[in-house]
Design a protein around this motif. Structure first.
Motif, PDB file in Angstrom:
ATOM      1  N   TYR A 120      -7.933  -4.861 -47.521  1.00 19.96           N
ATOM      2  CA  TYR A 120      -8.049  -4.447 -46.125  1.00 19.96           C
ATOM      3  C   TYR A 120      -7.131  -5.279 -45.237  1.00 19.96           C
ATOM      4  O   TYR A 120      -6.429  -4.748 -44.367  1.00 19.96           O
ATOM      5  CB  TYR A 120      -9.502  -4.589 -45.679  1.00 19.96           C
ATOM      6  N   GLY A 121      -7.112  -6.585 -45.455  1.00 20.96           N
ATOM      7  CA  GLY A 121      -6.245  -7.466 -44.683  1.00 20.96           C
ATOM      8  C   GLY A 121      -4.772  -7.181 -44.919  1.00 20.96           C
ATOM      9  O   GLY A 121      -3.957  -7.222 -43.990  1.00 20.96           O
ATOM     10  N   ASN A 122      -4.413  -6.860 -46.157  1.00 20.55           N
ATOM     11  CA  ASN A 122      -3.027  -6.530 -46.480  1.00 20.55           C
ATOM     12  C   ASN A 122      -2.597  -5.246 -45.786  1.00 20.55           C
ATOM     13  O   ASN A 122      -1.493  -5.165 -45.251  1.00 20.55           O
ATOM     14  CB  ASN A 122      -2.859  -6.409 -47.990  1.00 20.55           C
ATOM     15  N   GLU A 123      -3.459  -4.244 -45.779  1.00 19.64           N
ATOM     16  CA  GLU A 123      -3.140  -2.989 -45.094  1.00 19.64           C
ATOM     17  C   GLU A 123      -3.001  -3.207 -43.589  1.00 19.64           C
ATOM     18  O   GLU A 123      -2.107  -2.645 -42.957  1.00 19.64           O
ATOM     19  CB  GLU A 123      -4.223  -1.939 -45.373  1.00 19.64           C
ATOM     20  N   GLY A 124      -3.863  -4.026 -43.015  1.00 13.63           N
ATOM     21  CA  GLY A 124      -3.765  -4.342 -41.599  1.00 13.63           C
ATOM     22  C   GLY A 124      -2.471  -5.068 -41.271  1.00 13.63           C
ATOM     23  O   GLY A 124      -1.828  -4.795 -40.250  1.00 13.63           O
ATOM     24  N   LEU A 125      -2.059  -5.981 -42.136  1.00  9.93           N
ATOM     25  CA  LEU A 125      -0.808  -6.700 -41.941  1.00  9.93           C
ATOM     26  C   LEU A 125       0.386  -5.743 -41.987  1.00  9.93           C
ATOM     27  O   LEU A 125       1.310  -5.853 -41.186  1.00  9.93           O
ATOM     28  CB  LEU A 125      -0.661  -7.794 -42.993  1.00  9.93           C
TER      29      LEU A 125
END
Length: 67
Positions: A38-43
């Protein structure tokens, strides 16, 4: 976005380290993977919109030595 993901992974890691139940350990491990994804997609979204620069990438040593 990055800070929230880091705090979440840290909290889940702490929970995983003190939990004695194997079923919860499996759930925490899956949650860590989901939070990181999720954090990678947000980044990626932040980079695409120009709100954040792309973080430094490792050098491709093979390409570096060929040039």
């Amino acid at each position: 976005m990055s800070a929230i993901s880091q705090i979440s992974v840290s909290a889940l890691g702490d929970s995983l380290s003190v939990s004695m139940r194997k079923d919860l350990a499996a759930h925490f491990s899956l949650l860590v993977a989901d939070v990181m994804k999720y954090g990678n997609e947000g980044l990626k979204i932040l980079i695409e919109r120009g709100w954040m620069e792309q973080p430094p990438q490792p050098i491709d040593r093979n390409k570096f030595y060929k040039s």
